[in-house]
Motif scaffolding. Structure first.
Motif, mmCIF file in Angstrom:
data_model
loop_
_atom_site.group_PDB
_atom_site.id
_atom_site.type_symbol
_atom_site.label_atom_id
_atom_site.label_comp_id
_atom_site.label_asym_id
_atom_site.label_seq_id
_atom_site.Cartn_x
_atom_site.Cartn_y
_atom_site.Cartn_z
ATOM 1 N N ALA A 159 1.132 -1.280 -0.253
ATOM 2 C CA ALA A 159 -0.236 0.032 0.045
ATOM 3 C C ALA A 159 1.008 1.499 -0.014
ATOM 4 O O ALA A 159 0.338 2.345 -0.183
ATOM 5 N N THR A 160 2.041 0.757 0.653
ATOM 6 C CA THR A 160 2.903 2.925 0.887
ATOM 7 C C THR A 160 3.958 2.532 0.037
ATOM 8 O O THR A 160 4.694 3.925 -0.172
ATOM 9 N N GLY A 161 4.907 1.175 -0.977
ATOM 10 C CA GLY A 161 5.460 1.297 -1.457
ATOM 11 C C GLY A 161 6.700 1.051 -0.548
ATOM 12 O O GLY A 161 8.504 0.947 -1.714
ATOM 13 N N MET A 162 6.851 0.910 0.983
ATOM 14 C CA MET A 162 8.114 0.977 1.452
ATOM 15 C C MET A 162 8.251 -0.534 1.162
ATOM 16 O O MET A 162 7.511 -1.309 1.300
ATOM 17 N N GLU A 163 9.430 -0.910 1.299
ATOM 18 C CA GLU A 163 10.465 -2.632 1.026
ATOM 19 C C GLU A 163 10.577 -2.968 2.311
ATOM 20 O O GLU A 163 11.175 -2.682 3.244
ATOM 21 N N ILE A 164 9.563 -4.365 1.967
ATOM 22 C CA ILE A 164 9.340 -5.156 3.392
ATOM 23 C C ILE A 164 10.424 -6.219 3.068
ATOM 24 O O ILE A 164 10.333 -7.004 1.764
ATOM 25 N N VAL A 165 11.149 -6.486 3.878
ATOM 26 C CA VAL A 165 12.442 -8.485 4.556
ATOM 27 C C VAL A 165 12.170 -8.661 5.319
ATOM 28 O O VAL A 165 12.569 -8.228 6.191
ATOM 29 N N ILE A 166 11.897 -9.846 4.633
ATOM 30 C CA ILE A 166 12.073 -10.514 6.130
ATOM 31 C C ILE A 166 12.192 -12.057 5.989
ATOM 32 O O ILE A 166 13.065 -12.545 4.972
ATOM 33 N N ILE A 167 12.950 -12.073 7.612
ATOM 34 C CA ILE A 167 14.202 -12.950 7.672
ATOM 35 C C ILE A 167 13.505 -14.503 8.457
ATOM 36 O O ILE A 167 13.553 -13.653 9.535
ATOM 37 N N ARG A 168 13.676 -15.366 8.370
ATOM 38 C CA ARG A 168 13.481 -16.764 9.282
ATOM 39 C C ARG A 168 13.994 -17.407 9.510
ATOM 40 O O ARG A 168 14.671 -18.304 8.345
ATOM 41 N N PRO A 169 14.777 -16.959 11.072
ATOM 42 C CA PRO A 169 16.074 -17.952 11.138
ATOM 43 C C PRO A 169 15.418 -18.957 11.779
ATOM 44 O O PRO A 169 14.589 -18.860 12.459
ATOM 45 N N VAL A 170 16.116 -19.857 11.838
ATOM 46 C CA VAL A 170 16.651 -21.457 12.877
ATOM 47 C C VAL A 170 16.681 -20.888 13.860
ATOM 48 O O VAL A 170 16.894 -19.550 14.343
ATOM 49 N N LEU A 171 17.206 -22.167 15.064
ATOM 50 C CA LEU A 171 17.704 -22.097 15.865
ATOM 51 C C LEU A 171 18.732 -21.199 15.946
ATOM 52 O O LEU A 171 19.496 -21.788 15.814
#
Length: 320
Positions: A159-171
């Motif tokens: 909706a805003t144009g802000m770049e989203i980065v998602i990081i899913r770590p393990v233990l």
């Protein structure tokens, strides 16, 4: 570049702060509930009471280019809250999305969210590691709250144009690690016999230094925008292999007993420790090939080097 980093006093955030604050041309600002005893030179801070505080005014003043969001209500093995999901949602969903709105209003171009592999699920089948494009299947309130935050962030970014980065770590393990990994080191250091020699599982782990390197890579990498990244050391271990390699790092013998996994699982369930048994006996692997290919990234630390560094920090703490 100006970066607001949340969770700077936590296990992961503290290590991210050390790297960001020593990088030229970066100005780092951190919200803090309590003052830090040793603030890196040049880092600015401002006080908050809770992650859910309205930080719009502070964001408007500091005008970050990037937000690195490491803070969260963390997974709790024996949660005593009357409504655990509501508590996780209040901090991990509502707090995260409030930060995202403050960030986009202040003109931030990128928001990096440290999520969790629990968004994918709790256990993998042999030869079927989790991938970043798998359908999420969280089971516990923590994983559910992280998934809801991810979806809210992606919608806000669209909706805003802000770049989203998602990081899913393990233990994550490394200097300052707590909970089960710390207990494992204590058992090995004391020579406690452990009943895991017969376990034939595979688990992905990530050294703190490898996770931090990926987070910092995502600060300005053009290919990171809009992506979900799984992260590990790229070298999956069975529980007995991990125990043997950790014992070697501690310069101690690993005293492992060959107790059948079904017997361990039954005993753990009788004691109300089913979740712990799943972590020790079950498999959880991730495929990081997409992360590596998209970013041209490789984990800089090998498992044995990272385990030795973790062992040294543990031994130094014990001697204090």
């Amino acid at each position: 570049m100006r970066i607001i980093l949340t969770g700077a006093s936590g296990f992961v955030g503290r290590a991210v702060l050390q790297v960001l604050s020593s990088t030229a041309d970066l100005a780092v600002i951190i919200p803090l509930r309590t003052p830090m005893r040793a603030m890196p030179d040049g880092v600015l801070s401002y006080p908050i009471h809770d992650l859910t505080d309205d930080q719009s005014a502070q964001f408007a003043v500091h005008r970050p280019d990037v937000v690195v969001h490491c803070a969260s209500r963390v997974h709790i093995m024996s949660d005593k809250s009357a409504d655990p999901l509501a508590e996780f949602r209040r901090v991990n969903v509502d707090g995260t999305l409030a930060l995202a709105r403050a960030a986009s209003d202040a003109g931030a171009r990128r928001f990096i969210f440290v999520s969790s592999i629990k968004v994918n699920g709790e256990e993998t089948q042999p030869g079927r590691p989790y991938r970043s494009d798998d359908e999420p299947k969280p089971i516990d309130p923590y994983g559910i709250s992280k998934l809801e935050a991810e979806r809210g962030l992606l919608a806000h970014g669209a909706a805003t144009g802000m770049e989203i980065v998602i990081i899913r770590p393990v233990l994550v393990y490394g200097h300052g690690v707590r909970a089960n990994f710390l207990n494992m080191m204590r058992w090995l250091d004391r020579g406690v016999p452990l009943p895991f020699a017969a376990i034939r599982n595979k688990r992905s782990l990530v050294a703190l230094g490898n996770l931090v390197d990926l987070i910092v890579t995502c600060v300005d990498h053009p290919a990171a925008a809009g992506q979900v990244f799984l992260v590990s050391d790229g070298d999956d271990l069975s529980t007995p292999d991990l125990l043997q390699r950790m014992a070697s790092a501690l310069n101690k013998p690993a005293r492992l007993l060959p107790i059948p996994s079904w017997m361990l699982d039954a005993g753990a369930k009788l004691l109300g420790k089913g979740a712990l048994s799943r972590r020790l006996c079950g498999s959880l692997q991730v495929d990081i090939s997409s992360t590596q290919e998209r970013l041209g990234w490789q984990p800089p630390l090998g498992v044995d080097d990272a385990l030795r560094a973790t062992a040294r920090s543990y031994q130094e703490d014990v001697r204090k």
